[in-house]
Design an enzyme around this catalytic site. Structure first.
Site, PDB file in Angstrom:
ATOM      1  NE  ARG A  17      -2.237  -2.165   3.124  1.00 19.65           N
ATOM      2  CZ  ARG A  17      -2.671  -2.605   4.275  1.00 19.65           C
ATOM      3  NH1 ARG A  17      -3.815  -1.995   4.736  1.00 19.65           N
ATOM      4  NH2 ARG A  17      -1.838  -3.592   5.178  1.00 19.65           N
ATOM      5  CE  LYS A  24       4.255  -1.547   6.090  1.00 21.40           C
ATOM      6  NZ  LYS A  24       2.770  -2.025   6.176  1.00 21.40           N
ATOM      7  N   GLY A  80       2.176 -14.398   6.263  1.00 18.95           N
ATOM      8  CA  GLY A  80       1.512 -14.079   7.709  1.00 18.95           C
ATOM      9  C   GLY A  80       2.428 -13.985   8.878  1.00 18.95           C
TER      10      GLY A  80
HETATM   11  C1  UD1 Z   1      -2.222  -6.816  11.789  1.00 17.42           C
HETATM   12  C2  UD1 Z   1      -3.151  -7.768  12.670  1.00 17.42           C
HETATM   13  C3  UD1 Z   1      -4.337  -6.990  13.010  1.00 17.42           C
HETATM   14  C4  UD1 Z   1      -3.907  -5.719  13.847  1.00 17.42           C
HETATM   15  C5  UD1 Z   1      -2.955  -5.048  13.115  1.00 17.42           C
HETATM   16  C6  UD1 Z   1      -2.403  -3.908  14.042  1.00 17.42           C
HETATM   17  C7  UD1 Z   1      -2.690 -10.035  12.017  1.00 17.42           C
HETATM   18  C8  UD1 Z   1      -3.142 -11.262  11.194  1.00 17.42           C
HETATM   19  N1  UD1 Z   1      -3.306  -9.021  11.831  1.00 17.42           N
HETATM   20  O1  UD1 Z   1      -2.947  -6.650  10.531  1.00 17.42           O
HETATM   21  O2  UD1 Z   1      -5.044  -8.191  13.910  1.00 17.42           O
HETATM   22  O3  UD1 Z   1      -5.232  -4.967  14.178  1.00 17.42           O
HETATM   23  O4  UD1 Z   1      -1.731  -5.597  12.533  1.00 17.42           O
HETATM   24  O5  UD1 Z   1      -1.524  -2.965  13.136  1.00 17.42           O
HETATM   25  O6  UD1 Z   1      -1.739 -10.202  12.743  1.00 17.42           O
HETATM   26  N2  UD1 Z   1       4.477  -9.291   8.482  1.00 17.42           N
HETATM   27  C9  UD1 Z   1       5.559 -10.161   8.244  1.00 17.42           C
HETATM   28  N3  UD1 Z   1       5.540 -11.426   7.539  1.00 17.42           N
HETATM   29  C10 UD1 Z   1       4.093 -11.437   6.874  1.00 17.42           C
HETATM   30  C11 UD1 Z   1       3.091 -10.736   7.247  1.00 17.42           C
HETATM   31  C12 UD1 Z   1       3.280  -9.319   7.905  1.00 17.42           C
HETATM   32  O7  UD1 Z   1       6.556  -9.885   8.755  1.00 17.42           O
HETATM   33  O8  UD1 Z   1       4.095 -12.749   6.250  1.00 17.42           O
HETATM   34  C13 UD1 Z   1       4.709  -7.992   9.253  1.00 17.42           C
HETATM   35  C14 UD1 Z   1       4.478  -6.634   8.277  1.00 17.42           C
HETATM   36  O9  UD1 Z   1       5.850  -6.588   7.763  1.00 17.42           O
HETATM   37  C15 UD1 Z   1       3.913  -5.618   9.516  1.00 17.42           C
HETATM   38  C16 UD1 Z   1       3.412  -6.461  10.388  1.00 17.42           C
HETATM   39  O10 UD1 Z   1       4.051  -7.841  10.138  1.00 17.42           O
HETATM   40  O11 UD1 Z   1       5.202  -5.022  10.132  1.00 17.42           O
HETATM   41  C17 UD1 Z   1       1.881  -6.520  10.223  1.00 17.42           C
HETATM   42  O12 UD1 Z   1       1.561  -6.827   8.971  1.00 17.42           O
HETATM   43  P1  UD1 Z   1       0.432  -6.166   8.071  1.00 17.42           P
HETATM   44  O13 UD1 Z   1       0.284  -6.912   6.888  1.00 17.42           O
HETATM   45  O14 UD1 Z   1       0.419  -4.655   8.225  1.00 17.42           O
HETATM   46  O15 UD1 Z   1      -0.801  -6.575   9.064  1.00 17.42           O
HETATM   47  P2  UD1 Z   1      -2.192  -5.593   9.342  1.00 17.42           P
HETATM   48  O16 UD1 Z   1      -3.006  -5.972   8.289  1.00 17.42           O
HETATM   49  O17 UD1 Z   1      -1.985  -4.480   9.776  1.00 17.42           O
HETATM   50 CA    CA Z   2      -0.146  -2.803   9.427  1.00 22.55          CA
END
Ligand code: UD1
Ligand code: CA
Length: 483
Positions: A17, A24, A80
């Site tokens: 995004r 990011k 995830g």
């Molecule tokens: C996540 C939470 C959500 C919460 C929100 C708060 C989950 C499934 N959801 O959603 O409940 O309200 O954060 O901000 O946990 N990341 C990884 N590897 C991955 C996916 C993500 O390292 O495979 C990291 C991203 O870099 C980021 C963080 O985890 O720093 C959160 O990921 P993001 O995709 O932003 O989750 P949200 O949709 O914000």
């Molecule tokens: Ca996030």
């Protein structure tokens, strides 16, 4: 023995995004990458180890974080948040306490983290603490589901939530702490397989632990902003303004006058004495020190500089890598480049550029000068339009100007050259040899006036509509270019 504390920062997400080629977590907030804000907060709670889970361009992350003491863990495929945490767990012992932070939630405060650790401690090894928060607009966040006794049973992601669940205003910040022994089995085996979204959610681990009888305590942060995530550039800009306001307010409380806290940007560390005044639209970068009584005019950009007691920097000056003494007057429109040392009571006026230069006490360069690789003595005066010719196309050469020397206007000092103490250089001279002390040195072509010379008459083609005394600008050359 103290329980080992391992902080795991999830930072592998692509950050689609943001629509950016840069990962990011490397986008800047208050001049520093998002990730380094999180690492700084983590350091404050005194962890045994900090693990950062990264995805593509991990090399860039390592480079940006420099010498921070971090355990880098790669998550090859972004499956995830649960899968991301699972990548770090192998190097964390069961008895350790794990604190999960997010690379895109930059303003988390150490006090909230301590609060979460304290809440978990109540239940000892069986406890999990999660940071949650009630907000007016829960859009985009996971929602907290509780049973009729108020106990957390599940976090439901927005995409998976039904209409009623979407109405819940308590959101998951994602920040949690639990012992590795609770997390590990729930991130392994069948339970760790991707869900309908093709991801393994960290939030699902909470539901599983709750179902197994673990108590999930929730704590709320002091401010909403500290748990806000940066998913796009709009959210980044909002957090930037919040952080700038916070910095400005803390400076003002410590005795610094700021004309408008909404129009100052501090992208690094600014340390100020008392009775400092900072006007509007000023940018500070790197490490800047403003001693007592310093005044910064509007539109200045100041980077890695120390500015001494009661010195005044006038509007639109650009200063980088300079050390400026007390009671100096700099600008407006001055430019100090790296390695400039300006002694007390010096005066640098408009359109003066100094690079790798030393200006002695009370020395003056008031108008339109370039002084590069120059050492200028105390009380020396550099006239308007005088410059050091320090570069011959291949090498840079030094200029030395002694104490009390007077360099007239429009002088070219062809370096390497020394103008000795007390020397006077006549205006308009091109100086190629050292100038002796206490002596007038000048190099000028003799002036001539030609009595027989006549200026050519302009062609008869004036525009009759122009007032008397004006001529058509296209039909003749200007007043200075004739002959
Ligand atoms: C996540 C939470 C959500 C919460 C929100 C708060 C989950 C499934 N959801 O959603 O409940 O309200 O954060 O901000 O946990 N990341 C990884 N590897 C991955 C996916 C993500 O390292 O495979 C990291 C991203 O870099 C980021 C963080 O985890 O720093 C959160 O990921 P993001 O995709 O932003 O989750 P949200 O949709 O914000
Ligand atoms: Ca996030």
């Amino acid at each position: 023995m103290k329980t080992p504390l391992h902080v795991v920062i999830l930072a592998a997400g692509k950050g689609r995004r943001m629509r950016s080629n840069l990962p990011k977590v490397l986008h800047l907030l208050a001049g520093r990458p998002l990730l380094s804000h999180v690492v700084a907060a983590a350091c404050e709670i005194d962890p045994t180890r900090i693990h950062v889970v990264h995805g593509h361009r991990g090399d860039l992350l390592r480079k940006a974080l420099g010498d921070s003491d971090i355990e880098w863990v790669e998550q090859k495929e972004q499956l995830g948040t649960g899968h991301a945490l699972a990548q770090a767990l192998p190097s964390i012992p069961d008895e350790a306490l794990v604190m999960v932070l997010y690379g895109d939630v930059p303003l988390i405060s150490p006090s909230t983290l301590r609060k979460a650790m304290a809440a978990r401690d109540i239940d000892g090894a069986r406890g999990i603490a999660l940071v949650t928060l009630k907000v007016d607009d829960p859009h985009g966040y996971g929602r907290i589901l509780r049973d009729d006794r108020g106990r957390l049973i599940k976090v439901i992601e927005e995409v998976d939530a039904n209409e009623e669940q979407r109405g819940i205003r308590e959101i998951n910040t994602g920040i949690l702490t639990a012992s590795a022994g609770i997390l590990r089995p729930r991130l392994q085996g069948d339970s760790a397989y991707p869900n309908a979204q093709g991801e393994c959610y960290l939030t699902d681990i909470l539901a599983r632990a709750a179902a197994d009888g673990y108590l999930v305590r929730t704590v709320s942060p002091k401010t909403t902003e500290e748990v806000l995530g940066v998913n796009d550039r709009v959210q980044l800009a909002r957090l930037e303004r919040f952080e700038q306001m916070r910095i400005a307010e803390s400076l003002m409380r410590d005795g610094t006058g700021i004309a408008d806290p909404a129009r100052i940007d501090i992208r690094g560390r600014l340390r100020t004495g008392i009775d400092v005044f900072i006007d509007i639209d000023t940018v500070f970068e790197g490490e800047v020190v403003l001693e007592d009584g310093v005044r910064i005019g509007p539109g200045c950009v100041i980077k890695d500089a120390t500015i001494g007691y009661e010195t005044e920097i006038f509007a639109h000056s650009v200063i980088e890598g300079a050390e400026i003494g007390a009671s100096c007057r700099i600008g407006p429109f001055a430019r100090l480049r790296p390695n400039s040392r300006i002694s007390h009571e010096a005066r640098i006026g408009n359109f003066v550029e100094i690079k790798n230069g030393v200006l002695g006490r009370g020395a003056k360069a008031n108008h339109l000068s370039y002084l590069g690789d120059a050492r200028i003595g105390a009380r020396a005066n550099i006239g308007a339009g005088s410059i050091t010719c320090n570069y011959d196309g291949a090498n840079k050469h030094p200029t030395v100007i002694g104490d009390g020397a007077f360099v007239g206007s429009g002088v070219m000092l062809v370096a390497p050259i020394t103008v000795h103490r007390g020397a006077t250089i006549g205006a308009g001279s091109t100086i190629t040899k050292d100038a002796p002390p206490d002596t007038l040195t000048l190099s000028r072509a003799p002036q001539r006036s030609l009595k027989s010379w006549r200026r050519k008459a302009p062609p008869e083609k004036g525009d009759p509509s122009l007032p008397e005394g004006f001529s058509d600008p296209d039909s003749r050359s200007g007043p200075d270019s004739g002959s």
